[in-house]
Design a protein around this motif. Structure first.
Motif, PDB file in Angstrom:
ATOM      1  N   ALA A  49       3.550  15.108  25.205  1.00  0.00           N
ATOM      2  CA  ALA A  49       2.683  15.911  24.339  1.00  0.00           C
ATOM      3  C   ALA A  49       2.501  15.290  22.957  1.00  0.00           C
ATOM      4  N   LEU A  50       3.540  14.658  22.441  1.00  0.00           N
ATOM      5  CA  LEU A  50       3.470  14.141  21.066  1.00  0.00           C
ATOM      6  C   LEU A  50       2.612  12.884  21.005  1.00  0.00           C
ATOM      7  N   PRO A  51       1.650  12.810  20.105  1.00  0.00           N
ATOM      8  CA  PRO A  51       0.761  11.638  20.048  1.00  0.00           C
ATOM      9  C   PRO A  51       1.374  10.434  19.360  1.00  0.00           C
ATOM     10  N   VAL A  52       2.376  10.638  18.488  1.00  0.00           N
ATOM     11  CA  VAL A  52       2.998   9.521  17.769  1.00  0.00           C
ATOM     12  C   VAL A  52       4.500   9.602  18.032  1.00  0.00           C
ATOM     13  N   VAL A  53       4.940   8.976  19.128  1.00  0.00           N
ATOM     14  CA  VAL A  53       6.318   9.175  19.561  1.00  0.00           C
ATOM     15  C   VAL A  53       6.893   7.890  20.152  1.00  0.00           C
ATOM     16  N   SER A  54       8.177   7.688  19.939  1.00  0.00           N
ATOM     17  CA  SER A  54       8.929   6.640  20.627  1.00  0.00           C
ATOM     18  C   SER A  54      10.215   7.282  21.135  1.00  0.00           C
ATOM     19  N   ARG A  55      10.841   6.639  22.115  1.00  0.00           N
ATOM     20  CA  ARG A  55      12.035   7.227  22.730  1.00  0.00           C
ATOM     21  C   ARG A  55      13.060   6.138  22.998  1.00  0.00           C
ATOM     22  N   VAL A  56      14.296   6.422  22.629  1.00  0.00           N
ATOM     23  CA  VAL A  56      15.411   5.507  22.858  1.00  0.00           C
ATOM     24  C   VAL A  56      16.461   6.245  23.675  1.00  0.00           C
ATOM     25  N   GLN A  57      16.883   5.619  24.769  1.00  0.00           N
ATOM     26  CA  GLN A  57      17.921   6.203  25.607  1.00  0.00           C
ATOM     27  C   GLN A  57      19.159   5.319  25.549  1.00  0.00           C
ATOM     28  N   LEU A  58      20.274   5.928  25.173  1.00  0.00           N
ATOM     29  CA  LEU A  58      21.538   5.212  25.009  1.00  0.00           C
ATOM     30  C   LEU A  58      22.509   5.622  26.112  1.00  0.00           C
ATOM     31  N   VAL A  59      23.426   4.739  26.443  1.00  0.00           N
ATOM     32  CA  VAL A  59      24.437   5.047  27.455  1.00  0.00           C
ATOM     33  C   VAL A  59      25.518   5.885  26.773  1.00  0.00           C
ATOM     34  N   ALA A  60      25.336   7.184  26.812  1.00  0.00           N
ATOM     35  CA  ALA A  60      26.209   8.110  26.093  1.00  0.00           C
ATOM     36  C   ALA A  60      25.961   9.514  26.621  1.00  0.00           C
ATOM     37  N   GLY A  61      26.756  10.452  26.120  1.00  0.00           N
ATOM     38  CA  GLY A  61      26.571  11.842  26.460  1.00  0.00           C
ATOM     39  C   GLY A  61      25.722  12.560  25.427  1.00  0.00           C
TER      40      GLY A  61
END
Length: 239
Positions: free
Chosen positions: A205-217
Motif C-alpha cells: 500500500a505504501l508508495p514510498v517504502v523499503s523493507r529490510v528483513q534480518l535473521v532475528a526475532g
C-alpha cells in the motif's frame, strides 16, 4: 527496553524516547485509546519545539507511529516501522501467532499457562511477562537472558491499558496508506513469531517504502545489532 536503539542511533539523530500514558515511569491515568496516545505523542513533539520528526516505532509502537504519521504527515520526515503487524485484520494472523508463541515457550509452556490463568502477585506478573517475552527471540539458548534484560528495571505492565488498546477495532487504513508520501522503512525479524506475511499488504500500500528483513526475532536490534544499525541509520541519513 529501547535504550540500545537510542545508543545505536545517537550518531544519526537526536533521539527522544518516551513512556506512553499508563506505562513505564508515566502516571497510570487514563483514558487509554489510540486517539489519546496519538495526541500524547504530538504533545511530546510540541514540547521540544520540533516542527517535524522522524518516527521509529516497535511492535504496538510501530502501529502507533503509523497512525500518527497518517494523522499528521506534514510533521513526519521519515517512518521506521519495526516488527509491527500490518494493516490487515488481526484474524488473518493472530491464530498463527498464538501457535508460534506456545511452540516457542516449549518447556516453559505449562508454567506460563498456570500464571496466565490466575490472579498473580507482582513477582508473578514479572515472571509471566519474562516467560512470554522469551518467545520473542530466535536464539532460544539466550531467550530468557534477553527477556530478563527487558524486565530490568521492572515497572510492571499496565494490563488495563493493554486490554483497552487491544479492544479497539482498527479502521481500514489501506486507502490512507496508499496516499502517504512519507518515506517508510519496514524492518522485520524473519524469526518473529508474529507472521511477517501480515505486513505484506502494508508494504504494497505504501508508495514510498523499503523493507529490510534480518535473521532475528521480534527485537531485531538485540539479535542483529549491526544489521539493524546499518539499515536504520542508513535510511535516516538517506543513503
Amino acid at each position: 527496553m529501547m535504550a540500545d536503539v537510542a545508543v545505536s542511533l545517537a550518531g544519526a539523530a537526536t533521539v527522544c524516547r518516551w513512556d506512553q500514558r499508563g506505562c513505564g515511569r508515566s502516571q497510570r491515568r487514563g483514558p487509554y485509546s489510540v486517539e489519546k496516545t496519538v495526541a500524547d505523542l504530538d504533545a511530546v513533539r510540541a514540547h521540544f519545539g520540533w516542527d517535524r520528526v522522524a518516527l521509529l516505532g516497535h511492535s504496538w509502537g510501530a502501529q502507533l507511529a503509523l497512525r500518527y504519521t497518517l494523522a499528521h504527515p506534514e510533521r513526519v520526515t521519515k517512518l521506521v516501522y519495526v516488527s509491527g503487524t500490518g494493516i490487515d485484520a488481526d484474524s488473518t494472523w493472530h491464530a498463527a501467532y498464538q501457535h508460534n508463541l506456545r511452540d516457542a515457550l516449549g518447556e516453559h509452556l505449562a508454567r506460563w499457562e498456570s500464571l496466565r490463568d490466575r490472579d498473580r502477585t507482582a513477582e508473578e506478573d514479572r515472571e509471566y511477562c519474562v516467560l512470554q517475552w522469551s518467545a520473542d527471540f530466535a536464539d532460544r539458548e539466550r531467550a530468557l537472558e534477553h527477556a530478563e534484560a527487558m524486565a530490568d528495571p521492572w515497572f510492571g505492565v499496565n494490563f488495563e491499558c493493554n486490554a483497552a488498546l487491544n479492544r479497539e477495532r482498527s479502521p481500514d487504513l489501506s486507502g490512507q496508506c496508499e496516499t502517504l508520501k512519507v518515506p517508510t522503512l519496514i524492518v522485520d525479524g524473519t524469526a518473529d513469531i508474529r507472521p511477517r506475511r501480515s505486513v505484506d499488504s502494508l508494504e504494497r500500500a505504501l508508495p514510498v517504502v523499503s523493507r529490510v528483513q534480518l535473521v532475528a526475532g521480534h527485537l531485531p536490534w538485540v539479535e542483529d545489532p549491526t544489521g539493524f544499525h546499518t539499515a536504520v541509520s542508513g535510511f535516516l541519513a538517506g543513503t
